[in-house]
Design an enzyme around this catalytic site. Structure first.
Site, PDB file in Angstrom:
ATOM      1  N   THR A 130      12.747 -10.347   6.725  1.00 14.72           N
ATOM      2  CA  THR A 130      12.896  -8.970   7.415  1.00 14.72           C
ATOM      3  C   THR A 130      14.397  -9.006   7.912  1.00 14.72           C
ATOM      4  O   THR A 130      14.917 -10.272   7.918  1.00 14.72           O
ATOM      5  CB  THR A 130      12.012  -8.972   8.603  1.00 14.72           C
ATOM      6  OG1 THR A 130      12.488 -10.059   9.575  1.00 14.72           O
ATOM      7  CG2 THR A 130      10.666  -8.982   8.315  1.00 14.72           C
ATOM      8  N   LYS A 152       9.471 -18.226   0.712  1.00 16.24           N
ATOM      9  CA  LYS A 152       9.725 -17.256   2.135  1.00 16.24           C
ATOM     10  C   LYS A 152       8.634 -15.851   1.973  1.00 16.24           C
ATOM     11  O   LYS A 152       8.933 -15.016   1.220  1.00 16.24           O
ATOM     12  CB  LYS A 152      11.048 -16.518   2.204  1.00 16.24           C
ATOM     13  CG  LYS A 152      11.213 -15.736   3.470  1.00 16.24           C
ATOM     14  CD  LYS A 152      11.310 -16.611   4.841  1.00 16.24           C
ATOM     15  CE  LYS A 152      11.519 -15.889   5.895  1.00 16.24           C
ATOM     16  NZ  LYS A 152      11.814 -16.508   7.367  1.00 16.24           N
TER      17      LYS A 152
END
Length: 239
Positions: A41, A37
């Protein structure tokens, strides 16, 4: 296919669950798997992110790596600027994926949102990382109205950048699909020019991990280490 980039036509359409399902199916097929990843966020320090969720669902043998994390649920470039943290360049993503590929049969690189979401102030996107890796891109799409346009646009953006669309997977197939969803099953490959490689049932991410791992291969086509058949699935829902 040592590296497969998993992108989407937008956000909140099931990319993490699809990534987890591919990882689970590949592990069941005897492959060693890593999930990368690049930019997480909307998750605070110490909280589990998408990579951790993939390992939870697909199994502890899956290697995970997260490169940067930003607390606000925004595009990585915007989230980085607002938080005062460094942005992420595509070369760093490609380097990390290549390191993982040296020790794993399959590396899944899960993007943030859609294909052209910006990672840094120079406007670099997941597509730039895929190009550095010479990696194919799997498109995760929603089932319902509007998906034909967004999937076709994503496919067009990939081809304009000399990237290879690997396939499309419906990220959350409804238990009671409406007319648009049923028609989209047949129309997605024709409109986008990308083969349909699976459909993950809605709510699959809420399954117990053992049940998820058992079911995952049945949601994905053989090209993704599964047993799912587009022809059979279409026949079931077009009848």
């Amino acid at each position: 296919m040592p590296v497969l980039v998993v992108s989407g036509t937008g956000t909140e359409i099931g990319k993490t669950v699809v990534t987890s399902a591919i990882a689970a199916a590949a592990v069941a097929a005897g492959r060693s798997v890593a999930v990368l990843k690049p930019a997480q966020t909307g998750v605070g320090p110490g909280e589990p992110g998408d990579a951790a969720e993939a390992a939870r669902l697909a199994g502890p043998s899956v290697t995970t790596l997260e490169l940067v994390r930003y607390p606000e649920p925004l595009a990585p470039d915007t989230a980085a600027r607002r938080s005062g943290l460094a942005t992420l360049a595509p070369a760093a993503i490609a380097e990390a994926a290549s390191r993982l590929a040296a020790d794993h049969d399959l590396v899944l690189v899960e993007g943030a949102g859609g294909l052209l979401v910006r990672f840094d102030e120079k406007g670099h996107t997941l597509a730039d990382a895929a190009r550095l890796l010479a990696a194919p891109v799997l498109v995760v799409a929603p089932a319902g109205l509007g998906t034909l346009n967004s999937t076709a646009l994503t496919a067009e953006a990939l081809r304009a950048r000399d990237l290879s669309p690997f396939g499309v997977v419906v990220g959350s197939w409804p238990a009671a699909p409406d007319l648009a969803a049923r028609c989209n099953l047949a129309d997605l490959p024709d409109v986008s020019g990308i083969p349909l490689l699976g459909a993950v049932p809605e709510g699959s991410g809420a399954l117990e991990p053992a049940a998820f791992r058992t079911a995952a291969p049945g949601w994905l086509a053989p090209r993704l280490h599964g047993t799912w058949s587009a022809e059979s699935f279409l026949a079931d829902w077009q009848a």
